[in-house]
Design a protein around this motif. Structure first.
Motif, mmCIF file in Angstrom:
data_model
loop_
_atom_site.group_PDB
_atom_site.id
_atom_site.type_symbol
_atom_site.label_atom_id
_atom_site.label_comp_id
_atom_site.label_asym_id
_atom_site.label_seq_id
_atom_site.Cartn_x
_atom_site.Cartn_y
_atom_site.Cartn_z
ATOM 1 N N UNK A 86 0.817 -1.215 0.000
ATOM 2 C CA UNK A 86 0.000 0.000 0.000
ATOM 3 C C UNK A 86 0.851 1.265 0.000
ATOM 4 N N UNK A 87 1.919 1.259 -0.794
ATOM 5 C CA UNK A 87 2.789 2.420 -0.906
ATOM 6 C C UNK A 87 2.148 3.499 -1.767
ATOM 7 N N UNK A 88 2.653 4.732 -1.633
ATOM 8 C CA UNK A 88 2.335 5.791 -2.580
ATOM 9 C C UNK A 88 3.034 5.426 -3.886
ATOM 10 N N UNK A 89 2.289 5.471 -4.992
ATOM 11 C CA UNK A 89 2.844 5.089 -6.295
ATOM 12 C C UNK A 89 2.540 6.205 -7.290
ATOM 13 N N UNK A 90 3.591 6.738 -7.923
ATOM 14 C CA UNK A 90 3.412 7.845 -8.863
ATOM 15 C C UNK A 90 3.969 7.447 -10.224
ATOM 16 N N UNK A 91 3.105 7.524 -11.229
ATOM 17 C CA UNK A 91 3.483 7.287 -12.623
ATOM 18 C C UNK A 91 3.756 8.662 -13.226
ATOM 19 N N UNK A 92 4.924 8.837 -13.844
ATOM 20 C CA UNK A 92 5.276 10.166 -14.332
ATOM 21 C C UNK A 92 6.118 10.092 -15.598
ATOM 22 N N UNK A 93 6.318 11.260 -16.210
ATOM 23 C CA UNK A 93 7.172 11.354 -17.395
ATOM 24 C C UNK A 93 7.884 12.709 -17.414
ATOM 25 N N UNK A 94 9.045 12.730 -18.123
ATOM 26 C CA UNK A 94 9.802 13.958 -18.318
ATOM 27 C C UNK A 94 10.778 13.737 -19.465
ATOM 28 N N UNK A 95 10.752 14.623 -20.442
ATOM 29 C CA UNK A 95 11.684 14.597 -21.571
ATOM 30 C C UNK A 95 11.737 13.236 -22.277
ATOM 31 N N UNK A 96 10.571 12.642 -22.519
ATOM 32 C CA UNK A 96 10.502 11.371 -23.234
ATOM 33 C C UNK A 96 10.764 10.139 -22.382
ATOM 34 N N UNK A 97 11.067 10.325 -21.112
ATOM 35 C CA UNK A 97 11.292 9.198 -20.197
ATOM 36 C C UNK A 97 10.049 8.961 -19.350
ATOM 37 N N UNK A 98 9.772 7.692 -19.064
ATOM 38 C CA UNK A 98 8.658 7.302 -18.206
ATOM 39 C C UNK A 98 9.224 6.755 -16.894
ATOM 40 N N UNK A 99 8.475 6.907 -15.810
ATOM 41 C CA UNK A 99 8.932 6.393 -14.525
ATOM 42 C C UNK A 99 7.745 5.997 -13.658
ATOM 43 N N UNK A 100 7.948 4.975 -12.857
ATOM 44 C CA UNK A 100 6.987 4.585 -11.820
ATOM 45 C C UNK A 100 7.788 4.527 -10.528
ATOM 46 N N UNK A 101 7.385 5.335 -9.546
ATOM 47 C CA UNK A 101 8.123 5.439 -8.291
ATOM 48 C C UNK A 101 7.197 5.188 -7.114
ATOM 49 N N UNK A 102 7.722 4.497 -6.104
ATOM 50 C CA UNK A 102 6.953 4.217 -4.893
ATOM 51 C C UNK A 102 7.648 4.822 -3.683
ATOM 52 N N UNK A 103 6.827 5.242 -2.716
ATOM 53 C CA UNK A 103 7.338 5.901 -1.519
ATOM 54 C C UNK A 103 6.621 5.363 -0.288
ATOM 55 N N UNK A 104 7.336 5.362 0.833
ATOM 56 C CA UNK A 104 6.774 4.939 2.115
ATOM 57 C C UNK A 104 7.276 5.880 3.208
ATOM 58 N N UNK A 105 6.562 5.922 4.292
ATOM 59 C CA UNK A 105 6.902 6.689 5.507
ATOM 60 C C UNK A 105 6.638 8.182 5.327
ATOM 61 N N UNK A 106 6.322 8.804 6.438
ATOM 62 C CA UNK A 106 6.010 10.234 6.441
ATOM 63 C C UNK A 106 7.257 11.064 6.159
ATOM 64 N N UNK A 107 7.050 12.182 5.483
ATOM 65 C CA UNK A 107 8.146 13.096 5.196
ATOM 66 C C UNK A 107 7.939 13.782 3.867
#
Length: 117
Positions: A44-65
């Motif tokens: 149940x992590x935070x999951x962000x799908x994103x792009x920049x300059x033709x690149x794609x990324x999927x990043x996950x984050x945990x813990x407050x901050x």
């Protein structure tokens, strides 16, 4: 005069001892540090799908901050069990509650930083 100096010195010594005792006795508060983690199915992590300059990324984050997101464009945000505030490059902040899955097909935000509450 000497007696008064001894009283002042004694008072200072007691104040120093009390301050030292409180410093040792009071527990340190929890430190909050957001972590960039491996995206794991079912977590149940935070999951962000994103792009920049033709690149794609999927990043996950945990813990407050709070952490930098580098100005990437968000295509989709899945908050999992996290309440989120994202800060866009224009200076606006947007709160998204936990258990939310939101997509931005037409006008994605460009995110400067993210904060898990």
């Amino acid at each position: 005069m000497i007696a008064q100096g001894k009283r002042i010195l004694g008072s200072l010594a007691m104040a120093f001892t009390a301050a030292a005792a409180l410093t040792v006795a009071v527990p340190v508060g929890s430190a909050y540090a957001i972590d960039h983690v491996e995206c794991v199915g079912g977590a149940d992590f935070l999951k962000i799908y994103s792009h920049l300059d033709g690149r794609q990324s999927v990043d996950c984050y945990a813990n407050a901050g709070r952490t930098d997101f580098g100005g990437w464009w968000a295509d989709r945000i899945v908050t999992g069990n996290n309440d989120l505030i994202y800060y866009d490059v224009n200076g606006d902040s947007v709160r998204i509650n936990r258990w939310t899955d939101i997509t931005f097909p037409n006008n994605p935000p460009r995110i400067k930083s993210i904060q898990i509450l």
